[in-house]
Design a protein around this motif. Structure first.
Motif, PDB file in Angstrom:
ATOM      1  N   GLU A 116       0.819  -1.208   0.000  1.00 26.85           N
ATOM      2  CA  GLU A 116       0.000   0.000   0.000  1.00 26.85           C
ATOM      3  C   GLU A 116       0.852   1.257   0.000  1.00 26.85           C
ATOM      4  O   GLU A 116       0.536   2.226  -0.688  1.00 26.85           O
ATOM      5  CB  GLU A 116      -0.954  -0.004   1.192  1.00 26.85           C
ATOM      6  CG  GLU A 116      -2.098  -0.965   1.003  1.00 26.85           C
ATOM      7  CD  GLU A 116      -3.217  -0.739   1.995  1.00 26.85           C
ATOM      8  OE1 GLU A 116      -3.162   0.230   2.777  1.00 26.85           O
ATOM      9  OE2 GLU A 116      -4.160  -1.536   1.953  1.00 26.85           O
ATOM     10  N   GLU A 162       0.763   4.026  -2.968  1.00 29.89           N
ATOM     11  CA  GLU A 162       0.508   5.437  -2.705  1.00 29.89           C
ATOM     12  C   GLU A 162       1.641   6.304  -3.232  1.00 29.89           C
ATOM     13  O   GLU A 162       1.409   7.362  -3.812  1.00 29.89           O
ATOM     14  CB  GLU A 162       0.301   5.680  -1.204  1.00 29.89           C
ATOM     15  CG  GLU A 162      -0.161   7.088  -0.898  1.00 29.89           C
ATOM     16  CD  GLU A 162      -0.607   7.269   0.544  1.00 29.89           C
ATOM     17  OE1 GLU A 162      -0.480   8.398   1.047  1.00 29.89           O
ATOM     18  OE2 GLU A 162      -1.076   6.303   1.159  1.00 29.89           O
ATOM     19  N   THR A 194      -4.037   8.279  -1.995  1.00 32.51           N
ATOM     20  CA  THR A 194      -4.310   7.431  -0.839  1.00 32.51           C
ATOM     21  C   THR A 194      -5.264   6.325  -1.290  1.00 32.51           C
ATOM     22  O   THR A 194      -5.828   6.384  -2.397  1.00 32.51           O
ATOM     23  CB  THR A 194      -4.984   8.232   0.296  1.00 32.51           C
ATOM     24  OG1 THR A 194      -6.277   8.651  -0.155  1.00 32.51           O
ATOM     25  CG2 THR A 194      -4.126   9.425   0.716  1.00 32.51           C
ATOM     26  N   ASP A 195      -5.492   5.342  -0.431  1.00 31.08           N
ATOM     27  CA  ASP A 195      -6.430   4.270  -0.765  1.00 31.08           C
ATOM     28  C   ASP A 195      -7.818   4.818  -1.069  1.00 31.08           C
ATOM     29  O   ASP A 195      -8.473   4.399  -2.028  1.00 31.08           O
ATOM     30  CB  ASP A 195      -6.532   3.250   0.379  1.00 31.08           C
ATOM     31  CG  ASP A 195      -5.268   2.433   0.537  1.00 31.08           C
ATOM     32  OD1 ASP A 195      -4.465   2.375  -0.409  1.00 31.08           O
ATOM     33  OD2 ASP A 195      -5.099   1.838   1.617  1.00 31.08           O
ATOM     34  N   TRP A 238      -7.837   6.590  -4.391  1.00 32.35           N
ATOM     35  CA  TRP A 238      -7.757   5.616  -5.477  1.00 32.35           C
ATOM     36  C   TRP A 238      -9.133   4.994  -5.731  1.00 32.35           C
ATOM     37  O   TRP A 238      -9.545   4.826  -6.875  1.00 32.35           O
ATOM     38  CB  TRP A 238      -6.728   4.530  -5.155  1.00 32.35           C
ATOM     39  CG  TRP A 238      -6.518   3.577  -6.293  1.00 32.35           C
ATOM     40  CD1 TRP A 238      -5.683   3.733  -7.361  1.00 32.35           C
ATOM     41  CD2 TRP A 238      -7.180   2.317  -6.475  1.00 32.35           C
ATOM     42  NE1 TRP A 238      -5.785   2.641  -8.200  1.00 32.35           N
ATOM     43  CE2 TRP A 238      -6.702   1.758  -7.679  1.00 32.35           C
ATOM     44  CE3 TRP A 238      -8.137   1.614  -5.741  1.00 32.35           C
ATOM     45  CZ2 TRP A 238      -7.139   0.536  -8.157  1.00 32.35           C
ATOM     46  CZ3 TRP A 238      -8.575   0.393  -6.225  1.00 32.35           C
ATOM     47  CH2 TRP A 238      -8.071  -0.135  -7.415  1.00 32.35           C
ATOM     48  N   ASN A 242     -10.210  -1.321   4.999  1.00 29.85           N
ATOM     49  CA  ASN A 242      -8.807  -0.935   4.907  1.00 29.85           C
ATOM     50  C   ASN A 242      -8.001  -1.861   5.814  1.00 29.85           C
ATOM     51  O   ASN A 242      -8.575  -2.687   6.530  1.00 29.85           O
ATOM     52  CB  ASN A 242      -8.623   0.540   5.297  1.00 29.85           C
ATOM     53  CG  ASN A 242      -9.147   0.837   6.678  1.00 29.85           C
ATOM     54  OD1 ASN A 242      -8.762   0.204   7.657  1.00 29.85           O
ATOM     55  ND2 ASN A 242     -10.056   1.804   6.780  1.00 29.85           N
TER      56      ASN A 242
END
Length: 180
Positions: free
Chosen positions: A113, A117, A123-124, A127, A158
């Motif tokens: 991750e 990034e 960021t997640d 995205w 997450n």
């Protein structure tokens, strides 16, 4: 390469680095009351070690454990938490391995991750927002009705939520095993 004059090779270097990572996050000298609180404290400590050293999850193995004294101390701590509850050695060791593997297995995603990034600049959450049209098109065909149902609600998935959910379910399972 001058580093390899000090150590025998990559394996010894990784062992020393891993031991140093565990040593920097010492286990408490006193146990909180109850096996669950003790195991939860241990797993959270391991999680914090992996958060600080994401590379570490890639070098830990359950079947070929690192013979690093500070890492072995974590196994001893967990076994002590389970001692005296009527479990045989097989169950104790397998429970410790399952908990350890949950923490490590979830932590394996931390390094990936961070790389994603860095590579994308997103960021997640950012995205996922950027992928909304792709996901909508994929789900519009109707082949994935259960996933489509879930995506209509605000499910936050997450690594932190995966760690927490898995840890609590594993500890619930230990509680059920101890009640038998």
């Amino acid at each position: 390469m001058s580093l390899y004059r000090q150590v025998c090779g990559k394996e010894q270097l990784l062992l020393l680095m891993a031991d140093a990572a565990f040593a920097a996050h010492r286990l408490p000298h006193t146990f909180p009351p109850g096996w669950r609180a003790q195991l939860e404290l241990l797993c959270r400590l391991q999680w914090s070690i992996y958060r600080r050293h994401p590379w570490l999850a890639q070098v830990i193995s359950l079947t070929r454990p690192l013979m690093a004294p500070h890492a072995v101390a974590h196994t001893e701590w967990a076994l002590r938490a389970l001692a005296g509850h009527g479990l045989d050695q097989h169950d104790q060791l397998h429970l410790v391995a399952a908990l350890t593997n949950h923490v490590r297995g979830t932590a394996v995603n931390l390094d990936r991750e961070a790389e994603a990034e860095q590579d994308t600049g997103l960021t997640d959450d950012e995205w996922m927002v950027a992928q909304a049209d792709v996901l909508t098109a994929l789900l519009a065909a109707g082949e994935f009705p259960q996933l489509a149902r879930l995506t209509r609600s605000a499910v936050d998935l997450n690594v932190e939520s995966l760690f927490e959910f898995g840890l609590q379910r594993l500890l619930d399972g230990v509680a059920a095993l101890l009640r038998r």
